[in-house]
Design a protein around this motif. Sequence first.
Motif, short mmCIF file in Angstrom:
data_model
loop_
_atom_site.label_atom_id
_atom_site.label_comp_id
_atom_site.label_asym_id
_atom_site.label_seq_id
_atom_site.Cartn_x
_atom_site.Cartn_y
_atom_site.Cartn_z
N LEU A 9 -31.25 -8.61 -9.06
CA LEU A 9 -30.34 -9.75 -8.94
C LEU A 9 -30.42 -10.61 -10.20
O LEU A 9 -31.48 -10.71 -10.83
N PRO A 10 -29.31 -11.25 -10.55
CA PRO A 10 -29.33 -12.10 -11.73
C PRO A 10 -30.21 -13.34 -11.50
O PRO A 10 -30.33 -13.84 -10.39
N VAL A 11 -30.80 -13.81 -12.58
CA VAL A 11 -31.64 -15.01 -12.53
C VAL A 11 -30.83 -16.16 -13.12
O VAL A 11 -30.32 -16.06 -14.24
N ILE A 12 -30.69 -17.24 -12.34
CA ILE A 12 -29.89 -18.38 -12.78
C ILE A 12 -30.69 -19.67 -12.61
O ILE A 12 -31.60 -19.74 -11.80
N TYR A 65 -28.57 -14.01 -6.01
CA TYR A 65 -29.27 -14.41 -7.23
C TYR A 65 -30.70 -14.78 -6.94
O TYR A 65 -31.10 -14.94 -5.78
N VAL A 66 -31.45 -14.92 -8.01
CA VAL A 66 -32.81 -15.42 -7.96
C VAL A 66 -32.82 -16.69 -8.80
O VAL A 66 -32.27 -16.71 -9.91
N VAL A 67 -33.42 -17.76 -8.28
CA VAL A 67 -33.47 -19.01 -9.01
C VAL A 67 -34.59 -18.93 -10.06
O VAL A 67 -35.70 -18.50 -9.77
N GLU A 68 -34.24 -19.33 -11.25
CA GLU A 68 -35.17 -19.32 -12.38
C GLU A 68 -36.38 -20.19 -12.08
O GLU A 68 -36.23 -21.30 -11.58
N GLU A 69 -37.56 -19.69 -12.39
CA GLU A 69 -38.78 -20.46 -12.17
C GLU A 69 -38.90 -21.55 -13.23
O GLU A 69 -38.49 -21.37 -14.37
#
Length: 71
Positions: A9-12, A65-69
Motif C-alpha cells: 500500500l502507498p505510504v502517505i 494506504y499506510v500513514v507515514e511514521e
Amino acid sequence: MFKQKYKELPVIPENVAYIIKQAKKGDYKLGWVFNATYLGLWRVSVGNWIRTHADTVARAWLDGYVVEEDK
C-alpha cells in the motif's frame, strides 16, 4: 508483474490521510480532492505534496494506504 509492483500500500502523510478520510466520509469524489488542491483549499505544504504525488494519492484513495511514521 502487476502484483509485484502494487502489492504494498502507498505510504502517505497523516494530513493527506485525514483529507482522504474526511472526503470519503462526506461522500466526495477523488476529483474534488484534486480540484480543491488546485484551488488552494489546503495548506500549501499539503497541496504541494498532493500535486507532487498525485498518483500516490489516487492509489491511496482506491486501494488504501499506510500513514507515514513520524520522524
